[in-house]
Design an enzyme around this catalytic site. Sequence first.
Site, PDB file in Angstrom:
ATOM      1  N   ARG A  45      44.712  45.020  48.904  1.00 56.50           N
ATOM      2  CA  ARG A  45      43.947  44.368  48.399  1.00 56.50           C
ATOM      3  C   ARG A  45      45.526  42.751  47.527  1.00 56.50           C
ATOM      4  O   ARG A  45      45.802  42.012  47.530  1.00 56.50           O
ATOM      5  CB  ARG A  45      43.418  44.100  47.197  1.00 56.50           C
ATOM      6  CG  ARG A  45      42.530  44.732  47.451  1.00 56.50           C
ATOM      7  CD  ARG A  45      41.999  45.357  46.030  1.00 56.50           C
ATOM      8  NE  ARG A  45      39.663  46.094  46.383  1.00 56.50           N
ATOM      9  CZ  ARG A  45      39.008  46.543  45.428  1.00 56.50           C
ATOM     10  NH1 ARG A  45      39.498  46.178  44.319  1.00 56.50           N
ATOM     11  NH2 ARG A  45      38.115  47.137  46.230  1.00 56.50           N
ATOM     12  N   ASP A 156      34.716  39.073  30.766  1.00 52.23           N
ATOM     13  CA  ASP A 156      35.982  40.002  32.073  1.00 52.23           C
ATOM     14  C   ASP A 156      37.109  40.263  31.797  1.00 52.23           C
ATOM     15  O   ASP A 156      37.537  39.352  30.709  1.00 52.23           O
ATOM     16  CB  ASP A 156      35.078  39.696  33.478  1.00 52.23           C
ATOM     17  CG  ASP A 156      34.995  40.427  34.504  1.00 52.23           C
ATOM     18  OD1 ASP A 156      34.033  41.237  34.783  1.00 52.23           O
ATOM     19  OD2 ASP A 156      36.113  41.001  35.045  1.00 52.23           O
TER      20      ASP A 156
END
Length: 512
Positions: A45, A156
């Site tokens: 990632r 979020d």
Amino acid sequence: MTLLQEPKLREPKLREREFKSFKSLIYDHAGIALADTKLIMVQGRLAKRLRALEIDSYEDYLSLLRSNGTSAELTNFINALTTNKTDFFREKHHFDYLLGTVFPELQRRADASNAKRLRIWCSASSTGEEPYTLAMCVREYFGFDSAWDIKILASDIDTNVLNSAADGVYVADRVVDIPPALLKKYFSKESRDPDSPYSAKSTLRELITFRRINLQDSEWPIRTEFDAIFCRNVMIYFDAPSQTKLVNHFADHLHPEGYLFIGHSESLFGLTDKYMPCGDTTYRLKESATRNNSPAGRGPTSTVSRALPAPQMQSQQSFKTQSSQPTAAPGTDPKHNIIVGEVYASERAEWISTLLGSCVATCLYDDVKKIGGMNHFMLPDSSMGSKLTASIGVHAMELLINQIMKLGGSRKNLKAKIFGGGKVLERQSDRWNIGQKNIDFAKAFLQTEQIPIVACHTGGNVGMSIKFNTHSTKVLVRLLDHPTSIRIEKSQYKVAEEVVRSQYEHKDITLF
């Protein structure tokens, strides 16, 4: 003859020592406890970030994250390592419980008290499927009864998924879990092509406010009590101390009879004694639960409960959204004046004006839909508490954005112009320059929201008069003489003190 081949670029390898440093960073900033088995995942990632930044090693990337002025890249780092998996009507039993138990209970309570107010927090909204599902449930039960004041906060830590959620656009295979009748009722297609995307209608969007919130922060920019908080499949990424801290923090922001919904593989057993189980990973706050912080009460969402005195100005209410019809001068666009603590937006061509000292006015507009508006907010001095004063600025910004969207504007089309923030009073030191704090706040907020600033006239040591046209987006600025600036500043400063004092005493301002 041999053909020379381009050398194959090698991806840098993540070493164990660097992996442990990344684990520590993500834990410190987001509370996420990565297992020792996640090294390959982290390497995969973060490799994208290294390529994007043209960095050759993970050690150099760590140095960048630890250096000064890397808050934007820290956000990208967190975005890269957070997992976002969600669906419409995921864990359907929770929404059935809302419709069958929570909403009827709120209806009965409202019938008895006439306080028709509902607040829901979706604390890990990801790409938006969960908050839009909640909005559909709200519309199905309460309809469009204007007597009800209903808001859903969707937050979020990942700004990328928040932007996607705010757009509210989903490809066909993402909406398969929405019952056909609800899909037709609450979503629209761009074309008849079966593969064309679906867009959430304004009937859902107007209920939801999207905001970046880190659940591990010691304080959240929220001053309200929620009837229900959804935090599903989040705690699985936290260790036990972080889980305990989180659910106890939620308790401080729940109505005394509020509900907490968690994921199917999560439990509150052994974490806290503030909740009682209702079955199917649904919990209710106990009446005996102690609250560390007392958030806002259950009064109106955009006004304080009493008019505030404003010397040399009309009495006013804090952050009052205006909808009255202004008077128009012959042959000109209508004119509307706002004062400190007010917000006004219009889809018509109007001039909005105000006077500024250290306060800041932000003009926001959608130049596609020809909808614009202005707020005028003040931040009192540091003795009033920086967290609280920043929330006042957030509230003013949120109200203006929501007002423009209710009139039909699009959040992604918004542009901004900022004015004011003068250092009017000589006694203000550079450290406690209220005007500069206002300017810094407005710029930081707009940068976070990815709203471009196309014009900025701020600072200086005098006040200013500004007039903003909602259609042409033209702004007329006139600087005031120093004595007038001081009179305005002192008048507005007294209003600021009253607003903060009212917040402490009455705690009835809702902030998302």
